[in-house]
Write a protein that holds these residues in place. Structure first.
Motif, PDB file in Angstrom:
ATOM      1  N   PHE A  26       0.835  -1.206   0.000  1.00 42.79           N
ATOM      2  CA  PHE A  26       0.000   0.000   0.000  1.00 42.79           C
ATOM      3  C   PHE A  26       0.869   1.255   0.000  1.00 42.79           C
ATOM      4  N   GLY A  86     -14.896  -1.096   2.463  1.00 44.76           N
ATOM      5  CA  GLY A  86     -13.590  -0.645   1.980  1.00 44.76           C
ATOM      6  C   GLY A  86     -13.656   0.394   0.872  1.00 44.76           C
ATOM      7  N   PRO A  87     -14.379   0.125  -0.207  1.00 47.68           N
ATOM      8  CA  PRO A  87     -14.452   1.138  -1.276  1.00 47.68           C
ATOM      9  C   PRO A  87     -15.150   2.427  -0.846  1.00 47.68           C
ATOM     10  N   TRP A  89     -15.143   3.690   2.228  1.00 48.85           N
ATOM     11  CA  TRP A  89     -14.140   4.342   3.073  1.00 48.85           C
ATOM     12  C   TRP A  89     -13.043   4.991   2.216  1.00 48.85           C
ATOM     13  N   ALA A  90     -12.497   4.215   1.272  1.00 56.42           N
ATOM     14  CA  ALA A  90     -11.416   4.733   0.428  1.00 56.42           C
ATOM     15  C   ALA A  90     -11.906   5.884  -0.454  1.00 56.42           C
ATOM     16  N   LEU A  93     -12.071   9.001   1.652  1.00 59.48           N
ATOM     17  CA  LEU A  93     -10.722   9.500   1.911  1.00 59.48           C
ATOM     18  C   LEU A  93     -10.096  10.082   0.651  1.00 59.48           C
ATOM     19  N   PHE A  94     -10.371   9.485  -0.486  1.00 62.80           N
ATOM     20  CA  PHE A  94      -9.842   9.980  -1.755  1.00 62.80           C
ATOM     21  C   PHE A  94     -10.338  11.389  -2.045  1.00 62.80           C
ATOM     22  N   PRO A 101      -6.266   7.118   1.115  1.00 59.75           N
ATOM     23  CA  PRO A 101      -6.726   5.728   1.024  1.00 59.75           C
ATOM     24  C   PRO A 101      -5.595   4.716   1.159  1.00 59.75           C
ATOM     25  N   TYR A 102      -4.436   5.038   0.598  1.00 60.17           N
ATOM     26  CA  TYR A 102      -3.305   4.126   0.665  1.00 60.17           C
ATOM     27  C   TYR A 102      -2.719   4.056   2.076  1.00 60.17           C
ATOM     28  N   SER A 104      -4.337   4.769   4.806  1.00 60.98           N
ATOM     29  CA  SER A 104      -5.369   4.114   5.621  1.00 60.98           C
ATOM     30  C   SER A 104      -5.324   2.599   5.434  1.00 60.98           C
ATOM     31  N   GLY A 105      -5.196   2.152   4.194  1.00 60.59           N
ATOM     32  CA  GLY A 105      -5.097   0.715   3.930  1.00 60.59           C
ATOM     33  C   GLY A 105      -3.872   0.109   4.586  1.00 60.59           C
TER      34      GLY A 105
END
Length: 131
Positions: A26, A86-87, A89-90, A93-94, A101-102, A104-105
């Motif tokens: 990530f 996940g998507p 959330w990402a 954040l995006f 997102p990265y 966070s992952g």
């Protein structure tokens, strides 16, 4: 690849490697400035991430003392929940920052790695077989 690795090191070790490698992957995806770098870092992340699910499923089936179907069903439910949350959330954040997102992952994968260090004490498969 997963089968060979689990036979060599055991499921618990493969899960730990997958979590750590996914976290690093990530973070590495933030670095490239050209397409070749994006493909390499994304591929690295995908390899580690692909190791995770079969190793987790195998470990659950081995360690579930009773109610193996319930344990596998819960695993699949949480995997599905992750594919929903996940998507979302990402994406949120995006909208804030391209890097979040990265990061966070990576944090989530590191939390999984630390949880594995605490709770997974797997022996090597050869150590479990009678001599």
């Amino acid at each position: 690849l997963t089968g060979r690795m689990t036979r060599m090191w055991g499921e618990a070790t493969v899960i730990k490697i997958a979590f750590a490698g996914s976290a690093v992957g990530f973070l590495l995806m933030l670095l490239p400035g050209h397409m070749a770098g994006v493909i390499i870092t994304t591929g690295l992340f995908m390899v580690f991430n692909a190791l995770l699910r079969p190793a987790v499923s195998s470990l659950i089936s081995i360690r579930a003392s009773g109610g193996q179907g319930v344990a596998m069903g819960l695993n699949n439910s949480f995997m599905s929940l992750g594919r929903i949350v996940g998507p979302v959330w990402a994406g949120a954040l995006f909208d804030t920052d391209l890097h979040f997102p990265y990061v966070s992952g990576a944090i989530i994968m590191l939390v999984g790695f630390v949880a594995c260090l605490i709770w997974l004490h797997g022996e090597h498969p050869a150590a479990e077989s009678p001599a």
